[in-house]
Design an enzyme around this catalytic site. Sequence first.
Site, PDB file in Angstrom:
ATOM      1  CG  ASP A  71      -0.419  -0.559   2.338  1.00  0.00           C
ATOM      2  OD1 ASP A  71       0.845  -0.597   2.400  1.00  0.00           O
ATOM      3  OD2 ASP A  71      -1.158  -1.159   3.158  1.00  0.00           O
ATOM      4  CD  GLU A 130      -4.385   3.569   6.559  1.00  0.00           C
ATOM      5  OE1 GLU A 130      -5.326   3.221   7.231  1.00  0.00           O
ATOM      6  OE2 GLU A 130      -3.433   2.987   6.918  1.00  0.00           O
TER       7      GLU A 130
END
Length: 378
Positions: A71, A130
Amino acid sequence: MGFSEEELITIRRKLHQIPEIGMEEYKTTEYLLFILKGFPQDRLEIVTQDTAIVVVVKGKNSQKRIGWRTDIDGLPIKELTGLPFASTHPGKMHACGHDFHMTITLGLIKKALEEESKNDRVFFFQPAEENLSGAKVYYDNGFFKEQQADEIYALHVAPNLPSNLVGSLNGTLFAGACRFVVTFIGKEGHAAFPHEANDTIVAAASFVSQIQTIISRNVDPMESAVITFGEFNGGIADNVVAGKTVLTGTIRALTHEVNELTQVRMTEIAAGIALSFGCKVDVHLEQFGYVPVVNHPELTIDFMDYMKNTSLLTFKEVKEAMTAEDFGYLLSKMPGTMFWYGVNSEYGLHHGKFNPDERTLIVAVEEIHQFLTHRDKQ
């Protein structure tokens, strides 16, 4: 071979200074591409879409594709570390270790390019872990689906584990999550005449109390779920009956079935509360791709055996966590394994003083590369 420890730390610190919120990772992607384009290009294929990047290192006789995902987004958190390489973006910080994840991935790509492998290796730099579930976004729109791996792996740094310790388990590692926004709409009025109004604060307070019965009376005691209210906002003045109250929070469960049950019961209870208090209610649920992270049995057993018997890393079998991770969405589409990687920080994830041990970077690159090489031979 590969990056030196000093080079990895330099890359991590550069990435740490430029955290960006999901789907806005433009400077991050620019820097990643700068590093990637400095690698030998003859076996390298780089594909981009928005801020997402897929890198393929070609094997000499590929029979399968071995995937690795990182990520790339940061968090809307003010950094409080006081470090000389602290975030230069006010109110934003890599407080979840994605700067570590990206650095390790760059190191893995460089190592893969230096050693010829049989199979292709696919590296996915994924935006918006997120906030908007970039795993789901870029799989569903075909970008990563077109580069789909036959097996895929990922790590998440763990501040509570000793440096260089790997933790995982066979089966569900992380919970699925669903964000909710519940809005009660009533009739505003003077505090002296509550009978002429519909008090949404009282309705919302009753809703908060009743919701707890989902866990105690609807969820199987042998299952697990959590409902957390993070915000309770209503009213405009101390002498005005609130005509609108908004609640936000999260549902966490270790199975998709329990998460769905909780969502259904929340909607039903909200409707009942609204009816009993004579107001209206809107329940907005956002699951996105935050489904449980379920590790593949065969691949996970192989991973655990390798870490226990071959790797120089220490391995520990851990318990399930209510942490949510959209890597679970990719694992619902292809087999793979996720694991914790210890970085020994005094402060935890999503904390303004989170400060992981940078000495773990070089070890992670070397040992994970060796594991991927092991998978290349299977």
